[in-house]
Write a protein that holds these residues in place. Structure first.
Motif, PDB file in Angstrom:
ATOM      1  N   ASN A  11      -3.978  13.693   0.478  1.00 21.77           N
ATOM      2  CA  ASN A  11      -3.403  13.944   1.795  1.00 21.77           C
ATOM      3  C   ASN A  11      -3.244  12.676   2.617  1.00 21.77           C
ATOM      4  OD1 ASN A  11      -3.248  16.773   1.431  1.00 21.77           O
ATOM      5  ND2 ASN A  11      -5.428  16.971   1.911  1.00 21.77           N
ATOM      6  N   LYS A  12      -4.239  11.800   2.554  1.00 23.01           N
ATOM      7  CA  LYS A  12      -4.231  10.589   3.378  1.00 23.01           C
ATOM      8  C   LYS A  12      -4.808   9.447   2.550  1.00 23.01           C
ATOM      9  CE  LYS A  12      -5.304  13.362   7.505  1.00 23.01           C
ATOM     10  NZ  LYS A  12      -5.616  14.607   6.766  1.00 23.01           N
ATOM     11  N   VAL A  13      -4.221   8.273   2.664  1.00 23.98           N
ATOM     12  CA  VAL A  13      -4.655   7.123   1.885  1.00 23.98           C
ATOM     13  C   VAL A  13      -4.724   5.912   2.789  1.00 23.98           C
ATOM     14  CG1 VAL A  13      -4.107   5.597  -0.046  1.00 23.98           C
ATOM     15  CG2 VAL A  13      -3.696   8.044  -0.252  1.00 23.98           C
ATOM     16  N   TYR A  14      -5.763   5.113   2.623  1.00 25.03           N
ATOM     17  CA  TYR A  14      -5.917   3.882   3.401  1.00 25.03           C
ATOM     18  C   TYR A  14      -4.674   3.002   3.288  1.00 25.03           C
ATOM     19  CZ  TYR A  14      -6.939  -0.962   4.348  1.00 25.03           C
ATOM     20  OH  TYR A  14      -6.852  -2.235   4.822  1.00 25.03           O
ATOM     21  N   ASP A  40      -9.434  12.402   1.864  1.00 24.03           N
ATOM     22  CA  ASP A  40      -9.766  12.722   0.476  1.00 24.03           C
ATOM     23  C   ASP A  40      -9.448  11.538  -0.434  1.00 24.03           C
ATOM     24  OD1 ASP A  40      -7.025  12.961   0.872  1.00 24.03           O
ATOM     25  OD2 ASP A  40      -6.788  14.678  -0.451  1.00 24.03           O
ATOM     26  N   TRP A  41     -10.057  11.570  -1.640  1.00 25.02           N
ATOM     27  CA  TRP A  41      -9.854  10.440  -2.551  1.00 25.02           C
ATOM     28  C   TRP A  41     -10.016  10.880  -3.994  1.00 25.02           C
ATOM     29  CZ3 TRP A  41      -7.301   6.305  -2.690  1.00 25.02           C
ATOM     30  CH2 TRP A  41      -7.510   5.351  -3.694  1.00 25.02           C
ATOM     31  N   ASP A  42      -9.216  10.252  -4.888  1.00 21.95           N
ATOM     32  CA  ASP A  42      -9.274  10.484  -6.332  1.00 21.95           C
ATOM     33  C   ASP A  42      -8.906   9.170  -7.015  1.00 21.95           C
ATOM     34  OD1 ASP A  42      -8.795  11.092  -9.012  1.00 21.95           O
ATOM     35  OD2 ASP A  42      -7.953  13.057  -8.586  1.00 21.95           O
ATOM     36  N   GLN A  48       0.862  -1.188   0.000  1.00 20.21           N
ATOM     37  CA  GLN A  48       0.000   0.000   0.000  1.00 20.21           C
ATOM     38  C   GLN A  48       0.893   1.231   0.000  1.00 20.21           C
ATOM     39  OE1 GLN A  48      -3.033  -2.630   0.029  1.00 20.21           O
ATOM     40  NE2 GLN A  48      -3.475  -0.450  -0.011  1.00 20.21           N
ATOM     41  N   THR A  49       0.475   2.251  -0.712  1.00 15.38           N
ATOM     42  CA  THR A  49       1.315   3.438  -0.823  1.00 15.38           C
ATOM     43  C   THR A  49       0.463   4.692  -0.917  1.00 15.38           C
ATOM     44  OG1 THR A  49       3.050   4.504  -2.145  1.00 15.38           O
ATOM     45  CG2 THR A  49       1.423   3.213  -3.338  1.00 15.38           C
TER      46      THR A  49
END
Length: 408
Positions: A156-159, A186-188, A149-150
């Motif tokens: 800003n923040k990722v699972y 946030d997510w994209d 996972q990266t």
């Protein structure tokens, strides 16, 4: 022999856990994990107020009958709260039965089918160099399979990334945070899809083709996006792509399957065999990801895995640190016994958790083993548990850049 008492113990050493302790009139005790991350007190209340009164006076040997009674007599079936409560009862009764037999639980499930359960660890990083360092650390710890996972540029923040700027209050290496309200992330998806293949290329270039690599999409893609990612990752030979799309719509996996040969793992949020019926029958997945803790216990998950075995689908039981050591031990006994074992998720709990839950399972040369103590092999120190009261904690949630709430 009768059940004389059943106690619900809520404790928060390194994180919140809910444990059911069943005691017989002969003084034999059994433990079951009822932890539901972010909704722990709902299960605790379900057990205390509705289930425990039904257990008193029952024969602890009648595991199947008790399971069916708790599932059918409530009329309102399924769901994570109900199935976690039933799981706690089921596992506690298996613990009692194995203790009375003087055997480790896996012996009552048919005996060992392997020397140990291959485990995968969680490597992550804010960038590729940090990720590569994390992989090296996990290999040094003895892991022989690694989840990758990266962080994603621009987010800003990722699972799944353990250390990120601006992320405070994580506990026991999990994304849940001890905050009064859930934290927004946030997510994209397009940025994620562009970034991830290059990450796996870098990992393969560094560690070669043999190391089993896994990745968790965490339900964030539409079916066609998941199909694209599965196809784009094919050159890197993943062990599996997990939760690539929300699978409540089981038919969606037909589209994913038709576009990629990357193996698929689904089910950590599933609670019963009904969630898997189409996925297994049509061979749309390769691994069942449910936890013993959230799927009605050993009795129910064994039946799901036996169903899956008819289609050469294997197990990949959910096992992060929001599964207590009691739930992890239950998973390991099942892992050791079933024929269609695939892999076991494993995150080490913190030192306070090890103080509260005294464990006998071991991790050696990449393999987990539940140990050979009678029962599950886990004992609860109630005095230690009492020193760590419940603290509210929530998993985060996601919004897209336009403010739309998205699957986390």
């Amino acid at each position: 022999m009768k059940i004389s008492s059943a106690d619900v113990i809520v404790t928060s050493p390194d994180r919140n856990f809910v444990t059911l302790k069943i005691t017989t009139d002969e003084g034999v005790t059994g433990l079951g994990d009822a932890t539901l991350n972010g909704r722990e007190l709902a299960v605790a209340s379900y057990l205390r107020d509705h289930v425990v009164p039904l257990l008193l006076g029952r024969d602890p040997h009648r595991i199947e009958d008790t399971w069916q009674f708790l599932y059918r007599s409530a009329y309102w079936r399924r769901g994570p709260v109900t199935m976690s409560a039933i799981a706690a009862v089921d596992v506690a009764l298996w613990d009692i039965k194995a203790k009375l037999a003087g055997m480790p639980l896996y012996q009552l499930l048919g005996g060992a089918s392997r020397h140990g359960a291959l485990a995968y660890g969680h490597a992550s990083g804010r960038d590729v160099p940090q990720l590569l360092d994390s992989v090296r650390e996990h290999l040094e710890l003895g892991f022989r399979a690694i989840r990758i996972q990266t962080a994603v540029p621009g987010l800003n923040k990722v699972y799944g990334v353990a250390a990120q700027p601006g992320v405070d209050g994580r506990y026991d290496y999990e994304p849940a945070q001890r905050t009064p309200l859930p934290v927004e992330e946030d997510w994209d998806t397009r940025a994620y899809l562009r970034h991830l293949p290059g990450v796996f290329e870098a990992v393969r270039n560094e560690f070669g083709p043999a190391l089993p690599l896994l990745h968790d999409g965490h339900h964030r893609m539409t079916p066609i996006q998941a199909a694209r990612l599965g196809r784009d990752l094919e050159p890197y030979d993943l062990f599996w792509l997990e939760d690539c799309t929300p699978a409540e719509n089981q038919e969606a996996l037909r589209l994913v399957r038709s576009h990629t040969v990357t193996p698929l793992a689904i089910g950590e949020v599933f609670n019963t065999v009904w969630d898997y019926q189409t996925l297994i029958r049509e061979q749309l997945i390769d691994y069942v990801r449910s936890a013993v803790t959230h799927t009605g216990g050993i009795t129910a998950l064994r039946k799901v895995l036996d169903f899956a075995a008819q289609y050469q689908i294997k197990s990949g039981i959910h096992g992060p640190t929001d599964i207590s050591p009691v739930g992890m031990a239950a998973a390991l006994h099942l892992d050791l016994a079933i024929h269609n074992f695939g892999i076991q998720e494993y995150m080490r709990h913190g030192p306070r958790t090890a103080e509260v839950f005294r464990q006998s399972f071991t991790f050696t040369d990449g393999l987990l083993h539940p140990g050979d103590q009678p029962g599950l092999g886990v004992e609860l120190d109630e005095q230690a548990a009492a020193r760590f009261p419940y603290v509210p904690a929530y998993l985060p949630y996601s919004r897209l850049h336009d403010g739309t709430v998205h699957d986390w």
